[in-house]
Design a protein around this motif. Structure first.
Motif, PDB file in Angstrom:
ATOM      1  N   UNK A  27      -2.278  -5.880   1.890  1.00  0.00           N
ATOM      2  CA  UNK A  27      -2.058  -4.896   2.944  1.00  0.00           C
ATOM      3  C   UNK A  27      -2.835  -5.304   4.180  1.00  0.00           C
ATOM      4  N   UNK A  28      -2.237  -5.022   5.337  1.00  0.00           N
ATOM      5  CA  UNK A  28      -2.889  -5.350   6.608  1.00  0.00           C
ATOM      6  C   UNK A  28      -4.098  -4.451   6.845  1.00  0.00           C
ATOM      7  N   UNK A  29      -3.949  -3.166   6.570  1.00  0.00           N
ATOM      8  CA  UNK A  29      -5.010  -2.201   6.784  1.00  0.00           C
ATOM      9  C   UNK A  29      -5.906  -2.150   5.540  1.00  0.00           C
ATOM     10  N   UNK A  30      -7.143  -2.564   5.688  1.00  0.00           N
ATOM     11  CA  UNK A  30      -8.040  -2.663   4.535  1.00  0.00           C
ATOM     12  C   UNK A  30      -8.300  -1.312   3.888  1.00  0.00           C
ATOM     13  N   UNK A  31      -8.492  -0.280   4.685  1.00  0.00           N
ATOM     14  CA  UNK A  31      -8.793   1.042   4.120  1.00  0.00           C
ATOM     15  C   UNK A  31      -7.617   1.549   3.280  1.00  0.00           C
ATOM     16  N   UNK A  32      -6.410   1.459   3.831  1.00  0.00           N
ATOM     17  CA  UNK A  32      -5.232   1.930   3.097  1.00  0.00           C
ATOM     18  C   UNK A  32      -4.961   1.050   1.873  1.00  0.00           C
ATOM     19  N   UNK A  33      -5.160  -0.246   2.037  1.00  0.00           N
ATOM     20  CA  UNK A  33      -4.922  -1.153   0.922  1.00  0.00           C
ATOM     21  C   UNK A  33      -5.879  -0.933  -0.224  1.00  0.00           C
ATOM     22  N   UNK A  34      -7.158  -0.758   0.097  1.00  0.00           N
ATOM     23  CA  UNK A  34      -8.154  -0.520  -0.941  1.00  0.00           C
ATOM     24  C   UNK A  34      -7.896   0.806  -1.652  1.00  0.00           C
ATOM     25  N   UNK A  35      -7.481   1.816  -0.892  1.00  0.00           N
ATOM     26  CA  UNK A  35      -7.179   3.121  -1.483  1.00  0.00           C
ATOM     27  C   UNK A  35      -5.989   3.018  -2.432  1.00  0.00           C
ATOM     28  N   UNK A  36      -4.954   2.281  -2.009  1.00  0.00           N
ATOM     29  CA  UNK A  36      -3.768   2.114  -2.856  1.00  0.00           C
ATOM     30  C   UNK A  36      -4.108   1.339  -4.119  1.00  0.00           C
ATOM     31  N   UNK A  37      -4.870   0.262  -3.963  1.00  0.00           N
ATOM     32  CA  UNK A  37      -5.240  -0.555  -5.124  1.00  0.00           C
ATOM     33  C   UNK A  37      -6.067   0.248  -6.114  1.00  0.00           C
ATOM     34  N   UNK A  38      -6.971   1.062  -5.604  1.00  0.00           N
ATOM     35  CA  UNK A  38      -7.805   1.892  -6.480  1.00  0.00           C
ATOM     36  C   UNK A  38      -6.957   2.909  -7.235  1.00  0.00           C
ATOM     37  N   UNK A  39      -5.984   3.490  -6.542  1.00  0.00           N
ATOM     38  CA  UNK A  39      -5.109   4.484  -7.183  1.00  0.00           C
ATOM     39  C   UNK A  39      -4.271   3.850  -8.285  1.00  0.00           C
ATOM     40  N   UNK A  40      -3.899   2.600  -8.086  1.00  0.00           N
ATOM     41  CA  UNK A  40      -3.052   1.895  -9.049  1.00  0.00           C
ATOM     42  C   UNK A  40      -3.840   1.250 -10.186  1.00  0.00           C
ATOM     43  N   UNK A  89       0.808  -1.220   0.000  1.00  0.00           N
ATOM     44  CA  UNK A  89       0.000   0.000   0.000  1.00  0.00           C
ATOM     45  C   UNK A  89       0.844   1.274   0.000  1.00  0.00           C
ATOM     46  N   UNK A  90       2.184   1.130   0.142  1.00  0.00           N
ATOM     47  CA  UNK A  90       3.050   2.318   0.121  1.00  0.00           C
ATOM     48  C   UNK A  90       4.484   1.892  -0.176  1.00  0.00           C
ATOM     49  N   UNK A  91       5.347   2.895  -0.355  1.00  0.00           N
ATOM     50  CA  UNK A  91       6.770   2.646  -0.481  1.00  0.00           C
ATOM     51  C   UNK A  91       7.176   1.795  -1.673  1.00  0.00           C
ATOM     52  N   UNK A  92       8.178   0.948  -1.453  1.00  0.00           N
ATOM     53  CA  UNK A  92       8.704   0.104  -2.528  1.00  0.00           C
ATOM     54  C   UNK A  92       7.634  -0.840  -3.047  1.00  0.00           C
ATOM     55  N   UNK A  93       6.805  -1.371  -2.160  1.00  0.00           N
ATOM     56  CA  UNK A  93       5.757  -2.286  -2.593  1.00  0.00           C
ATOM     57  C   UNK A  93       4.777  -1.632  -3.543  1.00  0.00           C
ATOM     58  N   UNK A  94       4.373  -0.408  -3.224  1.00  0.00           N
ATOM     59  CA  UNK A  94       3.445   0.334  -4.071  1.00  0.00           C
ATOM     60  C   UNK A  94       4.059   0.601  -5.441  1.00  0.00           C
ATOM     61  N   UNK A  95       5.320   1.043  -5.469  1.00  0.00           N
ATOM     62  CA  UNK A  95       5.984   1.340  -6.736  1.00  0.00           C
ATOM     63  C   UNK A  95       6.249   0.074  -7.549  1.00  0.00           C
ATOM     64  N   UNK A  96       6.532  -1.033  -6.864  1.00  0.00           N
ATOM     65  CA  UNK A  96       6.703  -2.304  -7.565  1.00  0.00           C
ATOM     66  C   UNK A  96       5.393  -2.709  -8.236  1.00  0.00           C
ATOM     67  N   UNK A  97       4.293  -2.552  -7.514  1.00  0.00           N
ATOM     68  CA  UNK A  97       2.975  -2.852  -8.087  1.00  0.00           C
ATOM     69  C   UNK A  97       2.710  -1.983  -9.308  1.00  0.00           C
ATOM     70  N   UNK A  98       3.020  -0.712  -9.206  1.00  0.00           N
ATOM     71  CA  UNK A  98       2.794   0.222 -10.308  1.00  0.00           C
ATOM     72  C   UNK A  98       3.571  -0.193 -11.550  1.00  0.00           C
ATOM     73  N   UNK A  99       4.833  -0.563 -11.372  1.00  0.00           N
ATOM     74  CA  UNK A  99       5.671  -0.931 -12.508  1.00  0.00           C
ATOM     75  C   UNK A  99       5.264  -2.275 -13.117  1.00  0.00           C
ATOM     76  N   UNK A 100       4.855  -3.218 -12.287  1.00  0.00           N
ATOM     77  CA  UNK A 100       4.427  -4.508 -12.815  1.00  0.00           C
ATOM     78  C   UNK A 100       3.080  -4.396 -13.524  1.00  0.00           C
ATOM     79  N   UNK A 101       2.218  -3.540 -13.035  1.00  0.00           N
ATOM     80  CA  UNK A 101       0.956  -3.280 -13.737  1.00  0.00           C
ATOM     81  C   UNK A 101       1.231  -2.722 -15.132  1.00  0.00           C
ATOM     82  N   UNK A 102       2.217  -1.840 -15.220  1.00  0.00           N
ATOM     83  CA  UNK A 102       2.565  -1.251 -16.516  1.00  0.00           C
ATOM     84  C   UNK A 102       3.094  -2.300 -17.482  1.00  0.00           C
TER      85      UNK A 102
END
Length: 228
Positions: free
Chosen positions: A32-45, A10-23
């Motif tokens: 992500x452990x925190x559902x709210x933060x995880x869902x927000x990150x996934x939606x942004x990506x 949901x943040x940091x290296x993990x978030x950027x890795x997700x972004x690059x692999x999606x591309x």
């Protein structure tokens, strides 16, 4: 489609890795452990979210069951979740550091193995650290020499060893550990050091996109294999 799960994404290296692999066309599950933060990150990506606390057996099993039900397999697993454990050094802190940084690798890998074995090119990447390298921390010419982080360093040494041992026990799956480089994240904010998570994520992505003939059982940084 390559199906990928990244823990702590949901943040940091993990978030950027997700972004690059999606591309690159991966189907990415943001764990992500925190559902709210995880869902927000996934939606942004534009990724998929799965609630995943790497320190809880039930959470891990449920997350992999969700992916298995939706995808039928897992092609790439990135062990990214971790903590710095830079506070007091005592028994409870040690247990927390090892549970998050090392035991979680066993917990998540074991739950993921049935799905990874269904992949034609299964790859597991452990985001480790050269702080867990005996060679680096005893070398006065290396920056790791000057950072006394006993719980983080010891747990990352265990993380790298687990990666190497899994490579031996699961020859049909590539397992590699990576030193992504000093990175400016929430975890390292107190030290005021590091490059962008985007830059460090590229090192993780390289190992997450290995071909079928790629290496296994290695510990690498952006220049290649590291002593440890």
């Amino acid at each position: 489609m390559t199906v990928t799960l990244i823990t702590g994404a949901n943040k940091g290296i993990g978030f950027e890795t997700a972004k690059q692999l999606l591309a690159l066309g991966h189907v990415v599950y943001v764990g992500a452990r925190d559902a709210e933060r995880g869902e927000k990150a996934a939606a942004a990506l534009g990724a998929r979210f799965v609630q995943l606390d790497v320190t809880e057996d039930d959470s891990v099993r449920d997350a992999l069951a969700t992916i298995g039900s939706a995808e039928g397999r897992l092609d790439v697993l990135v062990h990214n979740a971790g903590i710095l454990a830079a506070g007091d050094v005592d028994g409870p802190a040690a247990l927390r550091a090892f549970d998050t940084n090392a035991v979680s690798i066993v917990r998540v890998t074991e739950a993921a193995l049935p799905l990874l074995r269904r992949s034609p090119n299964a790859t597991v990447v452990t985001v480790s650290s050269s702080m867990g390298s005996f060679w680096a921390v005893t070398n006065p010419h290396r920056p790791e020499f000057g950072f006394p982080l006993p719980l983080y360093a010891a747990s990352k040494a265990a993380a790298t060893m687990l990666t190497v041992q899994y490579a031996k026990s699961e020859p049909g799956i590539k397992f590699n550990a990576v030193e992504p480089g000093a990175t400016a994240t929430d975890m390292t904010a107190a030290f005021g050091i590091g490059r962008s998570p985007e830059e460090s994520a590229r090192v993780v992505v390289r190992l997450a996109t290995l071909g079928a003939d790629g290496p296994t059982g290695t510990f690498q940084d952006e220049t290649g294999p590291l002593n440890w």
